[in-house]
Design an enzyme around this catalytic site. Structure first.
Site, PDB file in Angstrom:
ATOM      1  N   LEU A 150     -23.595 -24.703  -7.032  1.00  0.00           N
ATOM      2  CA  LEU A 150     -23.128 -25.584  -8.103  1.00  0.00           C
ATOM      3  C   LEU A 150     -21.602 -25.720  -8.121  1.00  0.00           C
ATOM      4  O   LEU A 150     -21.030 -26.247  -9.068  1.00  0.00           O
ATOM      5  CB  LEU A 150     -23.639 -25.087  -9.451  1.00  0.00           C
ATOM      6  CG  LEU A 150     -25.176 -25.038  -9.582  1.00  0.00           C
ATOM      7  CD1 LEU A 150     -25.574 -24.481 -10.941  1.00  0.00           C
ATOM      8  CD2 LEU A 150     -25.797 -26.417  -9.378  1.00  0.00           C
ATOM      9  N   ASP A 189     -16.870 -30.142  -3.256  1.00  0.00           N
ATOM     10  CA  ASP A 189     -16.751 -29.356  -4.487  1.00  0.00           C
ATOM     11  C   ASP A 189     -15.377 -29.506  -5.143  1.00  0.00           C
ATOM     12  O   ASP A 189     -15.300 -29.801  -6.340  1.00  0.00           O
ATOM     13  CB  ASP A 189     -17.061 -27.874  -4.209  1.00  0.00           C
ATOM     14  CG  ASP A 189     -18.521 -27.646  -3.860  1.00  0.00           C
ATOM     15  OD1 ASP A 189     -19.249 -28.639  -3.663  1.00  0.00           O
ATOM     16  OD2 ASP A 189     -18.933 -26.479  -3.784  1.00  0.00           O
TER      17      ASP A 189
END
Lengths: 326, 326
Positions: free
Chosen positions: A112, A158
């Site tokens: 994540l 990211d």
């Protein structure tokens, strides 16, 4: 200035993981789970990093590290934030000592983008504390560089998401495209809590591709086409189509061998719980899945995932990138 | 001649179900589960059909039916064999009465071609009893016609397999090709015992295809490519490659939405039990799956499927088509 707190968001890959390795587009969105970094000046020139979420802390002095909490292993967990601080100090040309306290809502090692959010929030907090003005581009570069120094060669997805927020289209060798999607993207994220190595999964896809190229090549191409179609569906706010495309994307990821029984269990549970679509997100082989659902059904989907032995939380797209909080 | 017993084999689709509807090749094999039909002359001109496996029997006289066992519903279950007998009587231009007793090892309504095997074995038994010589082509046409009269418009795959045995490549609008595969194909067949309607599944694929043609069209094409590759792997006797292709084929079927939680559960169980590959077979949405495994592992795979709440049995390719037994 006493202390500055900044934050940056986590990410999920909506479409295109793995296929992105072969030049196909991927679609990624920032979600409303954030890492928070609070920076304070010190009287010396040391860098103290404390992670409340990881339960570790220690002090960096030049190349040396003195753990306070968590023992020698703490260094590995704190190195990223220290690199982020150092990037800012170099930019400021300062020998100032700084304390950084990290507090993150983002599950770690779950694909994540927790690291990038920690790096970006730390960079914004430290630069703001020192009065260094950074453009978004500079924050992104520094977060990318911090990740590169600690984790090898990241894709850049990211740090881009953590810096800019919103939803991005990403394609190897091209600049990412901010998609400017108006629609809410109501998600449930389910963690299988099954450990996996993204590197090994990427390698196994490469092996499949070389062995069965006449089949795997068109599957990868179709995955890219699907990601492009998803951009249209997202822009039109057609959640049903986005959900259908998630289901198909999940199957294509199964076809290249990166799903896992635990992921499929949560995916089926989410669909039966009323999700519009569900898929693994990230490397696969365990880790996390995402389910899209009407807002009124999110909790039911989350419960279905929990009953199937996953850990679930609700999330939605956020347009808030890295920013000062206070 | 007192009585003649004939038999014909069941089939499984190894590769290409659903995609075959859109002109792609499918690969199908006869398996060593058979339907047996025993025919005897009667003194009248009635046709009595008894199915030991279905537990029903009754007598057809012209258009009338008199149930003996199983009530009025027995007619539906016996109609196919009666049509098969009638085809032979017409060919023989005879008004002879015949008793046929059916005994089948093939699970019904499981997508394994039970009806076609009943039709083909009945045709061979009755024609042999009456001394009518039929070519394989004629047996196939009669079995096809019996199925068509009772079930609507079949693809022709099932009567072809029941008649000829072995493995066939089938493509819409083309003659089927006998593949002459030497290798054994050791399978476990797992039945989810979940009821489904093949017609509804075919319709839902059509809907997906029309809605997401840019994605579903290449998936279907890839399914066809995969079936062709499987023929090569089967001819080379490379079971590992055949297994890999099964796994990928299963995922492509998931992508067009025809798998089912129960099927995926058995597929995962089989793989964990040591199968080289596993996939749904036939219409999907329930029904059966197949797993390929080294002979020494077949029983372990079958047990794994049973533990996952399926009904499992071992099967292998047979080259024995429809034939007289005694």
């Amino acid at each position: 200035m006493e202390a500055v707190t900044a934050s940056a968001p986590a990410k999920v890959i909506l479409f295109g993981e793995h296929f992105v390795v072969y030049g196909e587009p991927a679609v990624v969105t920032a979600i409303d789970k954030r890492a928070y970094a609070t920076a304070k000046l010190r009287r010396d020139n040391q860098i103290r990093i404390e992670s409340l979420s990881l339960g570790v802390s220690g002090i960096f002095k030049g190349k040396r590290f003195r753990p306070e909490k968590g023992g020698a292993k703490a260094r590995l967990k704190l190195e990223l934030a220290k690199q982020a601080v150092q990037q800012v100090l170099e930019k400021a040309d300062a020998k100032q000592g700084i304390n950084v306290r990290i507090d993150s809502e983002i599950p770690v090692s779950a694909g994540l983008g927790s690291s990038a959010a920690v790096a970006a929030s730390t960079i914004v907090a430290a630069s703001s504390l020192l009065g260094v003005e950074l453009s978004s581009r500079q924050i992104f570069r520094m977060a990318y560089e911090s990740e590169r120094l600690v984790h090898g060669s990241p894709s850049g997805i990211d740090p881009a998401i953590s810096t800019y927020g919103g939803a991005l289209q990403f394609q190897r060798g091209k600049d990412f495209v901010q998609l400017g999607i108006q629609a809410n993207i109501p998600l449930v994220i389910g963690n299988t809590n099954v450990q996996r190595s993204t590197g090994e999964l990427v390698a196994s896809v490469r092996q499949m591709k070389s062995r069965y190229s006449s089949i795997i090549d068109p599957i990868i191409k179709t995955g890219g086409e699907l990601a492009l179609d998803s951009v249209e569906a997202l822009k039109q706010g057609s959640l049903q189509a986005v959900g259908d495309l998630m289901d198909i994307n999940h199957a294509l990821l199964c076809a290249v061998g990166v799903s896992h029984e635990s992921l499929d269990r949560l995916v089926y549970a989410a669909r039966k719980g009323g999700a519009l679509g569900a898929k693994l997100t990230g490397g696969g082989g365990g880790g996390c899945m995402i389910a899209l659902a009407e807002v009124a059904r999110l909790k039911r989907v989350a419960k279905a995932i929990e009953r199937a032995e996953g850990t679930a939380f609700l999330a939605r797209k956020t347009d808030q990138g890295a920013k000062v909080e206070s």
